[in-house]
Design a protein around this motif. Structure first.
Motif, mmCIF file in Angstrom:
data_model
loop_
_atom_site.group_PDB
_atom_site.id
_atom_site.type_symbol
_atom_site.label_atom_id
_atom_site.label_comp_id
_atom_site.label_asym_id
_atom_site.label_seq_id
_atom_site.Cartn_x
_atom_site.Cartn_y
_atom_site.Cartn_z
ATOM 1 N N ILE A 153 7.224 -8.254 -1.778
ATOM 2 C CA ILE A 153 6.755 -8.128 -2.653
ATOM 3 C C ILE A 153 7.889 -7.241 -4.122
ATOM 4 C CG2 ILE A 153 6.064 -6.778 -5.275
ATOM 5 C CD1 ILE A 153 2.548 -7.324 -2.951
ATOM 6 N N ALA A 154 8.583 -6.155 -2.996
ATOM 7 C CA ALA A 154 9.447 -5.151 -4.212
ATOM 8 C C ALA A 154 11.423 -5.497 -4.316
ATOM 9 C CB ALA A 154 9.820 -3.904 -3.329
ATOM 10 N N ILE A 155 10.853 -6.341 -2.940
ATOM 11 C CA ILE A 155 12.570 -6.668 -3.012
ATOM 12 C C ILE A 155 12.525 -7.676 -4.231
ATOM 13 C CG2 ILE A 155 14.281 -8.032 -1.583
ATOM 14 C CD1 ILE A 155 13.827 -6.064 0.827
ATOM 15 N N PRO A 156 12.109 -8.892 -3.972
ATOM 16 C CA PRO A 156 11.849 -9.984 -4.801
ATOM 17 C C PRO A 156 11.802 -9.971 -5.959
ATOM 18 C CG PRO A 156 10.038 -9.857 -3.044
ATOM 19 C CD PRO A 156 11.075 -9.547 -3.178
ATOM 20 N N PHE A 157 11.049 -8.905 -6.535
ATOM 21 C CA PHE A 157 11.041 -8.712 -7.783
ATOM 22 C C PHE A 157 11.899 -7.863 -8.608
ATOM 23 C CE2 PHE A 157 10.438 -4.242 -9.668
ATOM 24 C CZ PHE A 157 9.362 -4.953 -10.875
ATOM 25 N N LEU A 158 12.691 -6.829 -7.645
ATOM 26 C CA LEU A 158 13.843 -6.698 -7.865
ATOM 27 C C LEU A 158 14.954 -7.273 -8.622
ATOM 28 C CD1 LEU A 158 14.177 -3.579 -5.631
ATOM 29 C CD2 LEU A 158 13.726 -3.960 -8.960
#
Lengths: 319, 273, 662, 358
Positions: free
Chosen positions: D51-56
């Motif tokens: 979630i966090a990484i791809p979102f960023l």
């Protein structure tokens, strides 16, 4: 040197050596072009009437095809399935008009384009949920469309094989164009549509509400989509891959102009034949598969020389 | 990447002294396809004067302005700028030659605030490199601040402090016109072209605008060429008037003289002013 | 409070001396700030000294010498303030004028004050002066701040502020002794010297030049600072007319003595946002400003969503109940305190933030009576708003409200060093160090106002309530009697009525008549939005004013006032019997109001004579035709049919002055 | 409501022109950054990596597209391809110069994307609006084709896919399958934050204004001395650079391996939607949009079964697609300017609180 030969000389040598093959290739391209043209037709219809650049035309083709096949797979007789499919397109048209076009009236083009892209997503999801994502066989024969093929002897120069379904496609496309021409020029609604294309207030004076007109146009586009779907499905099969192929209608429109039906046809043929010929005779040099982008590059190159498209007249910028 | 932001400064060539001819139009003709917009027109603009271009609708006034700032390219005739015959050039070059303008129907950058709109006028005078701007330190920051100051002086001059940070879209028409003038002034132009600066304004706004135009001409010695319909305004503001009708010049001279000219009167007959 | 001790033990007695001290003691603290070119540009006391010195020497260079008077005409700009102190540093006197007064009004003062110099803000003022200059033989030199548009003027008598400063600096560089001489001049000055002449815009007759000595101003300003513990950390906003004593005292006198910073807004349109940006800690405004703010708040809240509106009303109700008590440090229940704290977050804080009062330490209102409701509103938000009663002749302070003893309808106890007494005719007299020297070139007026033993007649009628606070009823000369002998105090009645937001101005008549009748002027903002909410359509002010619904609304207000009056034995006799709503807004341009927005009763009386007749001859309608001046200066006339209504008189219900002690 | 702007007066232009002129905003952004830094303490490996990484990363890509479409007004449907260029060039760089730090490679790879962007941006000088969309489509399909056909790009792997080799950054493994989520998260966070800041500076400077001039009124812009060539191509270059870097990170810090299909037109649309829903011409919107489009399907995937609706995984995906499609239309109807505008409105409401308007 060698390279240059391969690019500039060799292909033409081949063409002359095997004219039958050339004709075959051109014919293939022609048929593909006809299908592009049909999709483009859908675009043009809607663009003319509402100035909306309907990105979803491609998916409408798929959706139409899917619902036809899907219904038949669920045991509905072909003829009924066809009618129902038409009905579905009608409903779709009304929904689009009601839930998308009407609330967005007057927004800038880009917004409307985005909306149709959103529609594309929605329809893909819907189609998959209802009919499943896997490719399907088009029910060609059930619809009484011709199958099989005829071979034409060309003396000792070899022979050209024409699929009947392709011929049918060409014919149907022709009929449809003719029909639309009549619709636009002879019928009251048709004239109203033309009025809308020119300006919206004029349309009102004709006494038809814009909403009706849009619904009708989208429906018409839906019919075109259905026909396209059938033809296309008959040649390959019905799958969401079509949606990408349908994007080819864009370069077609660039060539033909967004508002010209003949333009769409001619553009379609140019692209269709152009990319086939290009693929067969030049594609090999770069490892093939250039069909996927050749169409766009053709359009691109073309644009650089005529930004206003094939039939558009020169734009004078004013302040 | 820096090549992308190569500075485009003002031309350094011969300064024109007041009283000399700044711009000369020699037998210029312009047509679109078959349509003739301007036919064999000649006149000049003298450094420091307020020059009015008037005429009934469709007389080719705006086209004339477009020719002057290089947006249209006349088929015949020559344009002499600061004593040099001007070659066919791109509009943005005219800007770097020191020609600024406002538009008949306000052409502000709707997505920006008043401040940013006026800042855009400083573009040609800002040269800090791409990387500096990314970091917004050193030259980039200094430049932003120094030009912000210039812009503030103009804001002060045109008395629009109250709307400094308002998006221009929200401003009433009269103020938008004023912001547009401010934007043009920010370019510190040598020649300022005003295309109907008072169109659609009420009496009070017109008076303000007239005052501003005169102040600009007086304070900064800016040469002004303006198109205006309101005869009263033209007579008050301009030193010399050139009258166009159907793309032809029918009169040229000081206001009172032009006003008396029979052709002009005829041209304006029926035109309500 | 770093510098405060310094402030206490000081022996300076003139503002130039204070300037020198501040440049030493508060060298790096801001003395004055101006929003110019989009940012707040500040001058420290040291820099201010340099600017003033340069200008003073420049002024000296064009012949300004001790005893000279210099007219100051312009907005609240640092240079305007500097020029005043610069003049004083040369032993001269500044004579500030109202910048918005017309050329003729100006000419009179300039001529009467025999000014040889004028320091003005811009072209507009220069033009005004030049237009009447042939009537002003004494006027020699004009200095302007903003050069815009003045380029082509004949500069034989015109000087730009910079030019003079440059000249001054040059002179100083050329002649080393010059600065020393200037300083000696300042040292030589005494507190008893004249500091300035202020022309009071008299409600009647020609303006009178009030001569004030440094002692007057210094002592009362010092008292003012001590009274509210003001020090160099204060921030104030200078936005009131220079010609008004209040502005001089708040923006120069008290600032120079305490060493605090004065902020000049960017332009008239931006005063509100500038006030929010600065968030003054010490703020003065006449009642109409506070009225205006409140109306503005209420009008906007009318458009708020129902939920938000409910919350707002809820918390405001709470504030009305406990806000003032909390402010006065009286005991309040824990739950109420909690709720109030919540309200501080939800409503009070944001409101103060919007008005720019977040940092307000003390605020004052004076000049007119303020509506108890309005007054209470601000206090209930936790703002320490107070009333004071003052006069130009007293260098402002006569009475002030000490913290913790704030009452809506009294103006406080005598300010430090002020003695107060009430003459038998009810007129208020005072004696204080602030008492003016005299009226310039007007001995008999001086004698008429100031007794030999230093008592000054305020011209206001009032009495000391039993809580020891002064209560002002009206202008002494306006207090009259009805034919039945009942006491008639028009201003008192008018104010009571004006406290309703819908009412902008009121003129009451009755002296020597059978009963009291009033003209009402509706407030366009308030009534306008009321009309919008109750979809009452109107095309013009006139139409709105004549609207029956509006009449009904006003009638209720008038009746309410009558009830109040009935509750006061002294006033019960003069209840309002008939009223009408004027068809046009009273306007200074038509001479109906003074430049300070006070009604010119006598003038109105003759201008609207037919209407007054109508009130007393019992007719219910009257057609009138009135000359008016439009914004753009053109003259014209408006006609209207004005309705007149009758009211019921309520029986007097004794009670006395209890609400004075609430 | 929380705003207390009274007393926040500006004495310098620098202070007046800072990104967050209001103190409360500065505090707010500070808090958010701190939370972002603390996230790994609470977040599971899945939350970080999926979630966090791809979102960023996608947020950064959206910013890239926003530069071109939102700020310079040039519609592009080729974002995916430009990301691809970044990814493949980074892969090549890493394999050709193994010794050079991978971060350097990632930042370099953007340059190649920029070059590609400029080439396909050239037509924009003559072509406008929808027509331009077609040229970007040409880019999309041509480049996609290159990723498939030019086997040199993926070092002639039989699979035709690229495998991210493990690379270290100051001794810690940050790329490749073996790299820990937390490490990758911090690297990504750092790059995204820094680049966002740089872009913000660019946009509020001369170059950014030029882009917006072209967007809002290209004729006026040209008459004011803006060279369309410079303005448009610089927009294409910067936009593609950012997309390229995002693409490289997408493979190196998120996917770990990738095939041409990743950078298909679907990705282009996904990013486009992020830009639209987030709000064209807004950086903060780019983050909103990315969060929305990326996280919504995941929520559905987790949420629907949780709600007892048990359906096949791909069906969930399809439903998600429908929902997104519908939401796009919904947004265009209710707020064509996207979440960013809603955010702005909300903020304005708080600033004028308790009043409905200033």
């Amino acid at each position: 040197m060698d390279m240059l030969y391969n690019i500039l000389i060799d292909p033409f040598v081949q063409m002359v050596d095997a004219p039958d093959f050339l004709i075959q290739v051109v014919w293939e391209g022609f048929v593909a072009g006809v299908l592009y043209a049909l999709i483009a037709l859908g675009f043009v219809l809607i663009y003319k009437a509402s100035g909306v650049f309907n990105f979803a035309q491609g998916i409408m083709v798929v959706f139409a095809g899917l619902s036809l096949v899907g219904l038949h797979q669920k045991g509905v007789p072909a003829w009924l399935a066809l009618i129902l499919a038409i009905g579905i397109m009608a409903i779709l048209a009304v929904c689009i008009e009601k839930f998308v076009m009407r609330p967005l009236v007057g927004q800038p083009d880009i917004i409307l384009l985005m909306a149709t892209i959103g529609m594309t997503y929605f329809l893909i999801g819907l189609g998959e949920v209802i009919f499943g994502g896997e490719p399907k066989q088009m029910i060609t024969s059930e619809l009484g469309l011709p199958t099989g093929s005829t071979a034409f002897e060309m003396g000792e120069r070899g022979l050209v094989i024409l699929q009947h379904i392709d011929i049918a496609a060409a014919v149907i496309a022709l009929l449809m164009v003719g029909g639309l021409a009549v619709f636009f020029n002879r019928t009251r609604i048709g004239r109203a549509l033309r009025a809308v294309a020119d300006d919206h207030t004029a349309a009102l004076s004709v006494g038809i509400s814009l909403n009706q007109i849009w619904a009708i146009v989208w429906f018409a586009a839906g019919i075109v989509a259905l026909a396209t779907g059938i033809m296309w499905g008959a040649r390959s099969d019905v799958s969401f891959a079509l949606e990408i192929v349908a994007l080819k209608a864009l370069p077609v429109l660039i060539l033909g102009g967004f508002t010209s039906i003949p333009g769409a046809i001619i553009g379609g043929l140019i692209i269709g034949i152009g990319e086939k010929v290009g693929e067969i005779y030049w594609g090999g040099l770069v490892g093939g598969g250039i069909e996927s982008w050749l169409a766009y590059v053709i359009a691109l190159v073309f644009l650089l020389f005529r930004p206003q498209g094939l039939f558009g007249e020169k734009i004078i910028e004013r302040i | 990447m820096n090549v992308l932001v190569k500075p485009t400064g003002m031309q350094a060539d011969g300064e024109t002294a007041p009283g000399e001819v700044l711009l000369r139009i020699d037998s210029v003709s312009l047509s679109f396809g078959g349509v003739r917009a301007i036919t064999n027109i000649s006149f000049d603009i003298i450094k420091g004067e307020v020059r009015a271009i008037i005429g009934p609708n469709g007389a080719g006034k705006t086209s004339m302005l477009n020719v002057i700032n290089g947006f249209y390219h006349p088929q015949e005739g020559t344009i002499t700028w600061r004593g040099k015959v001007r070659r066919k050039m791109k509009p943005y070059e005219a800007a770097s030659h020191g020609i600024a303008r406002t538009f008949q129907n306000v052409a502000l950058f709707k997505g920006m605030t008043t401040l940013d709109n006026i800042m855009t006028g400083r573009g040609l005078k800002m040269h800090s490199g791409f990387l500096w701007q990314c970091l917004r330190v050193g030259p980039a920051l200094r430049e932003e601040i120094e030009h912000r100051r210039k812009v503030e002086e103009i804001i002060d001059f045109l008395e629009i402090q109250a709307i400094r940070k308002t998006p221009v879209g929200r401003l009433p028409y009269g103020l938008q016109k004023r912001v547009e003038l401010a934007r043009a002034l920010a370019m510190e132009p040598e020649l300022l072209l005003l295309d109907e600066p008072m169109a659609g304004m009420n009496l009070e706004e017109k008076e303000d605008m007239s005052r501003f135009i005169l102040d600009v001409n007086q304070q900064f010695g800016t040469t002004i060429a303006l198109i205006e319909h309101d005869m009263g305004v033209v007579m008050d503001l301009s030193d010399r008037v050139v009258v166009l009708d159907y793309g032809r010049k029918i009169a040229d001279g000081p206001p009172e003289e032009v006003q008396a000219n029979q052709d002009v009167i005829d041209a304006y007959l029926g035109v309500s002013h | 409070m770093a510098g405060s001790p310094v402030v206490e033990r000081l022996d300076e007695d003139t503002f130039p001396k204070f300037l020198l001290r501040n440049a030493r003691v508060f060298a790096d603290r801001p003395a004055i700030r101006e929003k110019d070119l989009g940012i707040w540009q500040a001058w420290t006391w040291a820099e201010a000294l340099e600017e003033i010195r340069a200008f003073a020497l420049g002024l000296r260079g064009i012949g300004f010498s001790a005893g000279d008077k210099i007219a100051i005409i312009g907005g609240n700009r640092p240079r305007m303030y500097w020029s005043m102190v610069a003049a004083q540093s040369l032993g001269g006197m500044p004579v500030p004028l109202y910048a918005d007064s017309v050329a003729e009004e100006m000419a009179y003062v300039l001529e009467h004050a025999e000014v040889r110099f004028a320091c003005v803000e811009d072209q507009e003022q220069v033009d005004k002066i030049l237009s009447t200059s042939d009537a002003l033989p004494k006027l020699e030199q004009i200095v302007y701040d903003d050069p815009r548009g003045l380029r082509d003027y004949d500069h034989t008598r015109l000087h730009s502020f910079e030019a003079l400063q440059e000249a001054g600096r040059a002179a100083m560089a050329a002649d080393g002794s010059l600065e020393a001489a200037w300083l000696d001049g300042i040292k030589a000055a005494k507190g008893s010297d004249l500091a300035m002449i202020l022309y009071t815009s008299g409600t009647t007759g020609r303006p009178k030049g009030v001569m004030l000595s440094f002692d007057n101003l210094v002592i009362s300003a010092r008292n003012g600072n001590a009274f509210d513990k003001l020090d160099e950390h204060e921030e104030t906003l200078a936005y009131l007319p220079l010609a008004w004593i209040g502005d001089y005292v708040f923006s120069i006198a008290q600032s120079y003595i305490a060493g605090y910073c004065v902020n000049c807004p960017e332009s008239l349109e931006t005063v509100l946002s500038d006030r929010q940006e600065i968030a003054p800690t010490y703020f003065f405004a006449p009642p109409r400003v506070f009225e205006g703010m409140l109306t503005h708040i209420m009008v906007r809240m009318e458009d708020a969503g129902p939920l938000k509106k409910k919350m707002f009303d809820g918390f405001m109700a709470l504030a009305r109940r406990v806000g003032e008590r909390i402010l006065n440090g009286e005991p309040v229940g824990f739950r109420d305190r909690l709720a109030y704290a919540l309200g501080e977050i939800m409503v009070y804080g944001p409101l103060k933030n919007q008005m720019g009062f977040t940092r307000l330490k003390v605020g004052y209102t004076a000049g007119e009576a303020i509506g108890p409701e309005i007054f209470r509103f601000y206090r209930s938000l936790g703002l320490n708003l107070k009333q004071l009663y003052g006069q130009t002749e007293a260098s402002v302070y006569i009475t002030m409200q000490p913290d913790g003893q704030i009452f809506g309808d009294t103006v406080g106890t005598p300010a430090p060093d002020v003695e107060l007494k009430i003459a038998e005719n009810g007129e208020v007299l005072y004696r204080s160090p602030g008492v003016f020297v005299g009226y310039y070139k007007n001995e008999e007026a001086t004698r008429a106002t100031k007794t030999e033993d230093g008592w000054v007649l305020t011209g206001d009628a009032g009495y000391i309530a039993e809580n020891g606070h002064l209560k002002i009823i009206d202008r002494a000369k306006d207090v009259g009697k009805l034919t039945d002998g009942a006491l008639f105090a028009p201003k008192y009645i008018e104010n009571k009525l004006k406290f309703f937001p819908n009412v902008k101005e009121v003129v009451a008549f009755g002296d020597g008549r059978d009963f009291c009748g009033v003209f009402v002027n509706i407030d366009l903002t308030a009534v306008g939005s009321w009309a919008e909410r109750n979809n009452v359509n109107y095309a013009s002010y006139q139409e709105l004013a004549a609207h029956p619904d509006v009449y009904d609304m006003i009638q209720d207000h008038v009746d309410q006032v009558n009830r109040d009056l009935a509750a006061e034995p002294m006033m019960a006799g003069a209840q309002i019997k008939r009223f009408l709503i004027l068809h046009k807004e009273l306007d200074a341009d038509d001479g109906e109001l003074t430049r300070t927005q006070k009604v010119r009763r006598s003038f109105i009386a003759e201008r609207y004579a037919p209407l007054i007749e109508a009130i007393y001859d019992g007719s219910t309608r009257k057609h009138v035709r009135t000359e008016v001046t439009f914004e753009d200066g053109r003259k014209g006339a408006i006609e209207a049919d004005v309705e007149i209504r009758d009211l019921t008189i309520h029986p007097s219900s004794g009670g006395g002055l209890q609400e004075a002690a609430e | 409501m929380f705003y207390r702007e009274a007393g926040q007066y500006k004495t310098t232009y620098a202070a007046d022109q800072q990104i967050f002129p209001i103190r409360q905003d500065r505090i707010g952004i500070g808090v958010i950054l701190v939370l972002a830094l603390l996230l790994p303490l609470v977040a599971s490996e899945f939350m970080l990596s999926a979630i966090a990484i791809p979102f960023l990363i996608l947020a950064l890509a959206t910013i890239g597209l926003n530069i071109l479409t939102g700020y310079a007004g040039q519609l592009s449907l080729g974002t995916g391809a430009f990301m691809g260029v970044g990814a493949y060039s980074c892969y090549k760089l890493v394999t050709i110069f193994p010794e050079v730090n991978v971060i350097v490679h990632i930042l370099l790879s953007g340059v190649f994307a920029a070059a590609a962007g400029v080439v396909f941006g050239l037509p924009s000088l003559r072509i406008k609006g929808l027509y331009l969309a077609v040229t970007t489509l040409a880019a999309q399909f041509f480049l996609e084709w290159c990723f498939i056909r030019i086997s040199w790009l993926y070092n002639y792997n039989a699979s035709g896919a690229i495998e991210v080799p493990g690379r270290e950054f100051f001794g810690t493994l940050i790329t490749g399958p073996a790299a820990g989520g937390t490490t990758r998260y911090y690297v990504v966070l750092a790059i995204v934050v820094v680049m966002t800041l740089l872009i913000k500076n660019l946009i509020r400077g001369r170059i950014g204004r030029q882009w917006m001039m072209i967007r809002d009124m290209d004729i006026a812009a040209e008459l004011m001395g803006v060279r369309p060539l410079v303005a448009k191509l610089s927009a294409f270059a910067v936009s593609s650079y950012v997309c390229g870097v995002a693409g490289a990170m997408f493979v190196f810090f998120y996917l770990g391996a990738s095939e041409p299909a990743v950078f298909s037109i679907t990705l282009s649309f996904q990013v486009l939607f992020m830009a639209i829903i987030g709000g064209l011409g807004s950086l903060v919107g780019s983050f909103f949009g990315a969060a929305f489009i990326w996280i919504l399907p995941i929520l559905l995937r987790v949420g629907l079964p949780a709600l007892g609706v048990d359906i096949a995984a791909e069906t969930v995906f399809q439903v998600a697609q429908m929902v997104i499609g519908a939401l796009i239309i919904f947004f265009l109807i209710v707020e064509p300017h996207g979440l960013a505008r809603l955010w702005a409105i909300g903020k304005e409401k708080l600033r004028v609180w308790p009043f409905p308007y200033a």
